[in-house]
Write a protein that holds these residues in place. Structure first.
Motif, PDB file in Angstrom:
ATOM      1  N   VAL A 192       0.846  -1.200   0.000  1.00 53.80           N
ATOM      2  CA  VAL A 192       0.000   0.000   0.000  1.00 53.80           C
ATOM      3  C   VAL A 192       0.882   1.250   0.000  1.00 53.80           C
ATOM      4  CG1 VAL A 192      -1.683   1.324   1.351  1.00 53.80           C
ATOM      5  CG2 VAL A 192      -1.945  -1.162   1.089  1.00 53.80           C
ATOM      6  N   GLU A 193       2.046   1.134   0.629  1.00 49.59           N
ATOM      7  CA  GLU A 193       2.964   2.279   0.773  1.00 49.59           C
ATOM      8  C   GLU A 193       3.378   2.855  -0.579  1.00 49.59           C
ATOM      9  OE1 GLU A 193       7.514   2.884   2.362  1.00 49.59           O
ATOM     10  OE2 GLU A 193       6.227   1.486   3.438  1.00 49.59           O
ATOM     11  N   THR A 194       3.549   1.985  -1.572  1.00 50.64           N
ATOM     12  CA  THR A 194       4.001   2.458  -2.887  1.00 50.64           C
ATOM     13  C   THR A 194       2.862   2.484  -3.903  1.00 50.64           C
ATOM     14  OG1 THR A 194       4.659   0.182  -3.415  1.00 50.64           O
ATOM     15  CG2 THR A 194       6.371   1.675  -2.558  1.00 50.64           C
ATOM     16  N   GLY A 195       1.649   2.342  -3.439  1.00 47.21           N
ATOM     17  CA  GLY A 195       0.499   2.305  -4.346  1.00 47.21           C
ATOM     18  C   GLY A 195       0.335   3.580  -5.155  1.00 47.21           C
ATOM     19  N   ARG A 219       2.696  -3.060 -17.385  1.00 52.13           N
ATOM     20  CA  ARG A 219       4.072  -3.573 -17.470  1.00 52.13           C
ATOM     21  C   ARG A 219       4.048  -5.101 -17.340  1.00 52.13           C
ATOM     22  NH1 ARG A 219       7.982  -0.360 -13.523  1.00 52.13           N
ATOM     23  NH2 ARG A 219       6.631  -1.276 -11.942  1.00 52.13           N
ATOM     24  N   ALA A 220       4.892  -5.764 -18.103  1.00 48.57           N
ATOM     25  CA  ALA A 220       4.871  -7.237 -18.096  1.00 48.57           C
ATOM     26  C   ALA A 220       6.275  -7.777 -18.381  1.00 48.57           C
ATOM     27  CB  ALA A 220       3.883  -7.749 -19.148  1.00 48.57           C
ATOM     28  N   THR A 236      11.636  -0.915 -14.721  1.00 42.71           N
ATOM     29  CA  THR A 236      11.753  -1.319 -13.315  1.00 42.71           C
ATOM     30  C   THR A 236      12.837  -0.535 -12.588  1.00 42.71           C
ATOM     31  OG1 THR A 236      13.200  -3.111 -14.061  1.00 42.71           O
ATOM     32  CG2 THR A 236      10.880  -3.657 -13.691  1.00 42.71           C
ATOM     33  N   ARG A 237      13.674   0.198 -13.334  1.00 41.34           N
ATOM     34  CA  ARG A 237      14.646   1.064 -12.675  1.00 41.34           C
ATOM     35  C   ARG A 237      13.960   2.269 -12.057  1.00 41.34           C
ATOM     36  NH1 ARG A 237      19.935   1.354 -16.716  1.00 41.34           N
ATOM     37  NH2 ARG A 237      20.473  -0.872 -16.619  1.00 41.34           N
ATOM     38  N   THR A 238      12.917   2.739 -12.735  1.00 37.49           N
ATOM     39  CA  THR A 238      12.137   3.862 -12.207  1.00 37.49           C
ATOM     40  C   THR A 238      11.303   3.421 -11.013  1.00 37.49           C
ATOM     41  OG1 THR A 238      12.008   4.809 -14.417  1.00 37.49           O
ATOM     42  CG2 THR A 238      10.446   5.649 -12.780  1.00 37.49           C
ATOM     43  N   LEU A 239      10.618   2.308 -11.146  1.00 33.09           N
ATOM     44  CA  LEU A 239       9.808   1.748 -10.067  1.00 33.09           C
ATOM     45  C   LEU A 239       9.875   0.230 -10.182  1.00 33.09           C
ATOM     46  CD1 LEU A 239       7.829   2.410  -7.716  1.00 33.09           C
ATOM     47  CD2 LEU A 239       5.975   2.102  -9.356  1.00 33.09           C
ATOM     48  N   ALA A 240      10.331  -0.424  -9.095  1.00 28.12           N
ATOM     49  CA  ALA A 240      10.475  -1.882  -9.113  1.00 28.12           C
ATOM     50  C   ALA A 240       9.129  -2.550  -9.336  1.00 28.12           C
ATOM     51  CB  ALA A 240      11.089  -2.346  -7.800  1.00 28.12           C
ATOM     52  N   ALA A 241       9.177  -3.828  -9.801  1.00 34.78           N
ATOM     53  CA  ALA A 241       7.942  -4.597  -9.968  1.00 34.78           C
ATOM     54  C   ALA A 241       7.189  -4.634  -8.634  1.00 34.78           C
ATOM     55  CB  ALA A 241       8.274  -6.005 -10.445  1.00 34.78           C
ATOM     56  N   GLN A 242       5.893  -4.357  -8.678  1.00 28.63           N
ATOM     57  CA  GLN A 242       5.129  -4.171  -7.446  1.00 28.63           C
ATOM     58  C   GLN A 242       4.462  -5.440  -6.926  1.00 28.63           C
ATOM     59  OE1 GLN A 242       4.851  -0.905  -5.677  1.00 28.63           O
ATOM     60  NE2 GLN A 242       6.742  -1.121  -6.855  1.00 28.63           N
ATOM     61  N   ARG A 276      10.990 -11.685 -26.656  1.00 24.92           N
ATOM     62  CA  ARG A 276      12.023 -12.659 -26.288  1.00 24.92           C
ATOM     63  C   ARG A 276      11.859 -13.011 -24.822  1.00 24.92           C
ATOM     64  NH1 ARG A 276      17.772 -10.439 -27.965  1.00 24.92           N
ATOM     65  NH2 ARG A 276      16.992  -8.702 -26.703  1.00 24.92           N
ATOM     66  N   ARG A 277      12.092 -14.264 -24.490  1.00 26.16           N
ATOM     67  CA  ARG A 277      11.914 -14.740 -23.127  1.00 26.16           C
ATOM     68  C   ARG A 277      12.779 -13.921 -22.161  1.00 26.16           C
ATOM     69  NH1 ARG A 277      14.285 -18.892 -19.990  1.00 26.16           N
ATOM     70  NH2 ARG A 277      12.828 -19.785 -18.473  1.00 26.16           N
ATOM     71  N   GLY A 278      12.163 -13.468 -21.065  1.00 29.07           N
ATOM     72  CA  GLY A 278      12.874 -12.716 -20.040  1.00 29.07           C
ATOM     73  C   GLY A 278      12.827 -11.212 -20.234  1.00 29.07           C
ATOM     74  N   ASP A 279      12.348 -10.744 -21.405  1.00 27.04           N
ATOM     75  CA  ASP A 279      12.283  -9.313 -21.670  1.00 27.04           C
ATOM     76  C   ASP A 279      11.152  -8.653 -20.876  1.00 27.04           C
ATOM     77  OD1 ASP A 279      14.358  -9.412 -23.350  1.00 27.04           O
ATOM     78  OD2 ASP A 279      13.245  -8.961 -25.198  1.00 27.04           O
ATOM     79  N   TYR A 280      11.413  -7.412 -20.461  1.00 30.86           N
ATOM     80  CA  TYR A 280      10.334  -6.591 -19.909  1.00 30.86           C
ATOM     81  C   TYR A 280       9.698  -5.809 -21.056  1.00 30.86           C
ATOM     82  CZ  TYR A 280      11.847  -7.541 -15.138  1.00 30.86           C
ATOM     83  OH  TYR A 280      12.148  -8.155 -13.949  1.00 30.86           O
TER      84      TYR A 280
END
Length: 891
Positions: free
Chosen positions: A680-683, A726-727, A765-771, A710-714
């Motif tokens: 909730v803190e980073t919501g 984001r996926a 994910t550098r801007t905001l990590a996966a939530q 490609r497998r593993g790509d964001y």
């Protein structure tokens, strides 16, 4: 000038000023008299119209002679000083004889009385007159004086309507008289209106009429008049009639050689006037530029001019600075590149204020200008949102000298003020304020040069705001801000406390900084002001007066306050309220753009960690920050000496179970009974990122099919709801079947590559990590039977998916942490409820610090068995070593 068909005024070349004038009357000829207006002092007299061909004769001479060099001879001088003679076009008598030309065209009579036969000039005039009669030219034409008299109109019944009817289109005219450098009498053609026109936007030195009827010229009045006369008098021009305030016609005179208004300014013969510049159609900025040129060259009326910023260096006149505080709607505090703080006032504007009786109204109540003066809050908020923390361009216009308080009036004392034009991104902030009706423009005396360098734009912006009824000029009811100040109000604070605690992170604006860790906050949603103390730290105290004594400031208290001010003053922040003290001050954590202020103060060696921080989730960060600052021996740790470590025989203690529940949002539950949550803190950060990302994608949509997964790509993927998320690519079967994992929500989907695109770098994910974080339930076994497990998952989806819960990590697992989860409202344990309902079995853990929880779960399981609930409805099946039931007792 041509006075009539037989009289002209000549003058020589100017030497050190306007040259003397001389009237020459043409000998031996007579032309019709021009119209004359009856003196206003003699009401019984009537206006005299033109005589036949009088105006034509005048025009013939005007077009021939005005601005040309002539040569003349004086034949007769009367007792009264009138001179009669012959005038020739050019520098000598070989040029064209003007009198002969008039007679030849039939525009003048020859005075035949007294003609001497031995005078060849007189004889030639008579011969030319006879030829004109024979040729029936001019007045000798058949019909005589038919249609040769102009219909001269001395006045206009409704000047304003007359000016408006012309729609500011150029009108042909002849300048008949120059009153002074900026006021002329013009004959408008072809309708022959004789009107007085004042040049728009300027004023020249004038001739003051004394009581005895004489006129006293102001400095440079005669020179200004000569400047205009020598260029315009009796010239063919065009006039744009621009306005008619108070029956005075304002206009601009256009001559093929230039604009006299701008020339007068450029040569220092005139100054700009604010009241008429607004109607100047050629662009007020041209007039200001021309006047500025004359001031810089110090010509004529500006010979003693000293610029308001003449004593300032160029670097002090124009600079870039960072806005740290909005003091008022017309004043800001900026930080210079040198680190110095400076207060800047916006030039020529006045912020919202209370007028008249309102000043004395409600004296008994606690008056707060920011909230009680209409539009003061809106003006401050506009400035705050636009400027705080931003770099601005400052151009100093003038320095307002300090003033003392007046004993006879209520005018307060003011310190010296630096007044400037402040712009950001090419926008003049003062002009933006005025255009929104959040400030008004100050009116100055005509000789007051201390004003904004963009004063005309301010006046134009104010005119637009008035016309559109914006802000202060609106006829609607003024906005009212009912803001409750609960600072120090213990009872009110107690009422607000539970609400703020439940809210988690709340939005706030830092209104004031008392010290490094003590602030006053405005809570927009709650519309209240609170005093807020930073939790978890011990900040140096500043000096303060206490009864009978003055408390000396602790070292680095000023630095801590300056640090907090620069970081958060008047910024939008988020606060987590944990508790309150006995004085009604709230205690908690303050975050700004992902920075915890308590942590920032500790890391910058401006505060120490307080023992109360041990209970918080930020303790590790605080402790590591303090340790790093201590090792650097900076600021408050400059004189720190580590205590010698004593040898101590450590007695091994059993680890205690820590119950540190934090708020999470359950977003996905898998078939294996694992679940994903968001903090909730980073919501709020995630919401803002998603909103910005979708806005950018909408403005620049990705090209469909351009992304090769490609497998593993964001990447970003378009979900079934049509929105982008984001996926991460987990598997690529084919372009039509790409397995993706939504990193912020925990769900998976198989999509075609046409619904995928490259993730913009600003939203990686550098801007905001996966939530989305994966967890498993602690103390319970996942049912092996698929149907039983599916029923448990259905229950969980119904109870906790898309809801806020409280989570505590109990122990690590093979693939993810094992946790206990509580309902946010009832604080009931979700896993324990499953056990008590007989939906799952307990996983017995051996760790001693977990035994209390294990016992509680086993007790729940025993009660479910006794009641024969769900999986226990046929008794304790674990005694049967039958795998077909789907359960197997762990050993």
């Amino acid at each position: 000038m041509v006075l009539s068909g037989c009289a002209i005024i000549v003058r020589g070349q100017p030497r050190g000023g306007p040259p003397p004038e001389r009237q020459i009357n043409l000998s031996n000829i007579r032309t019709g008299a021009l119209a004359r207006r009856a003196p206003q002092s003699q009401p019984d007299q009537k206006d005299t119209p033109d005589e036949p061909y009088a105006f034509q004769a005048r025009e013939f001479l005007r077009k021939m002679l005005i601005g040309k060099e002539v040569c003349f001879t004086v034949e007769v001088k009367t007792v009264l000083g009138r001179e009669y003679g012959m005038v020739y076009l050019g520098r000598d008598t070989t040029g064209e004889n003007i009198a002969e030309s008039l007679v030849k065209e039939g525009l003048a009579n020859v005075r035949r009385e007294g003609i001497r036969g031995n005078n060849p000039d007189q004889v030639r005039l008579c011969d030319l007159e006879d030829q004109a009669k024979a040729s029936k030219k001019g007045m000798w034409a058949e019909g005589g004086a038919t249609n040769t008299v102009r219909d001269l109109k001395y006045s206009i019944d409704n000047p304003r309507n007359f000016v408006d009817s012309l729609h500011q289109k150029p009108v042909n005219a002849v300048i008949e008289h120059v009153r002074d450098g900026s006021m002329v009498r013009a004959l408008l053609l072809p309708d022959c209106y004789l009107v007085t026109v004042m040049l728009s936007g300027i004023k020249c030195p004038t001739f003051k009429r004394e009581m005895d009827g004489t006129e006293t010229p102001e400095p440079f009045a005669a020179e200004a008049k000569f400047f205009t006369e020598s260029r315009l008098l009796q010239r063919d021009v065009q006039i744009i009639l621009e306005s008619c305030p108070n029956q005075v016609i304002l206009g601009t005179i256009l001559h093929p050689n230039g604009n006299i208004t701008e020339l007068l300014l450029k040569e220092g013969f005139a100054r700009c006037v604010d009241w008429s510049m607004a109607v100047y159609t050629q662009g007020a900025e041209k007039l200001r530029a021309a006047e500025k040129s004359a001031k810089e060259r110090k010509v004529r009326i500006w010979k003693d001019y000293v610029a308001p910023t003449a004593n300032l260096d160029q670097k002090d006149r124009q600079f870039v600075a960072k806005v740290m505080q909005v003091v008022n709607a017309d004043a800001i505090v900026v930080k210079l590149n040198s680190g110095e703080y400076k207060t800047i006032h916006l030039s020529s504007i006045r912020p919202p204020r209370i007028e008249g009786e309102e000043k004395n109204k409600d004296k008994d109540k606690r008056f707060r200008p920011l909230y009680d003066i209409p539009y003061m809050f809106e003006a401050r908020e506009f400035m705050r949102k636009k400027l705080i923390g931003k770099k601005v361009n400052v151009t100093v216009d003038y320095i307002r000298a300090a003033t003392t308080a007046s004993e006879t009036s209520s005018v307060p004392a003011f310190a010296e003020r630096t007044c400037a034009t402040v712009s950001i991104g090419g926008i003049n902030i003062a002009e933006a304020l005025v255009s929104k009706g959040l400030a008004t423009v100050i009116r100055y005396r005509q000789d007051d040069d201390q004003r904004s360098s963009h004063y005309d734009e301010l006046l134009a912006a104010e005119a637009r705001a008035i016309k559109n009824g914006k802000g202060l000029h609106s006829k609607k009811e003024v906005p009212i801000h009912r803001v409750a100040d609960i600072s120090g109000e213990t009872q009110k604070a107690k009422q607000f406390l539970p609400f703020l605690q439940r809210a988690g992170r709340s939005e706030a604006v830092v209104e004031y900084v008392f010290s490094g860790s003590r602030l006053k906050l405005y809570m927009p949603k709650e519309t209240c002001l609170i005093t807020f103390l930073l939790a978890g730290i011990e900040c140096p105290r500043g000096s303060r007066n206490i009864p009978g004594n003055t408390q000396v400031a602790e070292p680095f208290s000023d630095e801590a306050m300056a640090f907090t001010k620069e970081l958060v003053l008047q910024r939008e922040v988020e606060v987590e309220v944990e508790s309150m003290d006995k004085a009604g001050n709230f205690i908690g954590w303050l975050h700004i753009e992902g920075v915890n202020l308590s942590v920032a103060l500790v890391e910058n060696a401006l505060s120490k960690v307080h023992f109360t921080a041990e209970r918080s989730s930020y303790y590790k960060t605080l402790a590591s920050g303090e340790e790093a600052a201590r090792l650097r021996k900076e600021k408050i740790w400059a004189n720190y000496e580590e205590k010698p470590v004593e040898e101590v025989v450590h007695v091994s203690e059993e680890k205690e179970r820590t119950a540190n529940y934090r708020a999470v949002y359950v977003t996905e539950i898998t078939d294996a009974m694992h679940f994903y949550t968001q903090d909730v803190e980073t919501g709020t950060q995630l919401e803002n990122l998603m909103e910005t990302m979708r806005s950018e994608i909408a403005s620049q949509p990705p090209v469909e099919g351009s992304y090769a997964a490609r497998r593993g790509d964001y990447c970003i993927a378009k979900f079934a709801d049509g929105e982008w998320y984001r996926a991460r690519v987990e598997k690529v079967e084919s372009p039509a079947k790409v397995h993706v994992f939504y990193i912020d929500y925990g769900n998976r989907e198989v999509v075609p590559s046409t619904r995928l695109a490259v993730i913009p770098p600003a939203f990686s994910t550098r801007t905001l990590a996966a939530q989305a974080t994966e967890y498993a339930f602690a103390y319970i076994q996942v049912p092996q039977d698929e149907d039983v497990r599916a029923e448990v998952v259905d229950n969980l989806v119904r109870d906790i998916q898309n809801t806020q819960c409280l989570l505590n990590v109990e122990y690590s697992g093979a693939s993810c942490p094992h946790v206990t989860l509580q309902f946010a409202d009832s604080k009931d344990d979700v896993g324990l409820n499953l056990v008590k309902e007989g939906m799952v079995m307990v996983e017995v853990r051996k760790e001693k610090h977990l035994q209390k929880m294990v016992t509680e779960y086993l007790n729940g399981q025993d009660s479910a068995k006794s009641a024969r609930l769900n999986i226990w409805r046929y008794g304790d099946f674990r005694d049967d070593d039958a795998d077909e039931f789907g359960y197997k007792l762990k050993k």
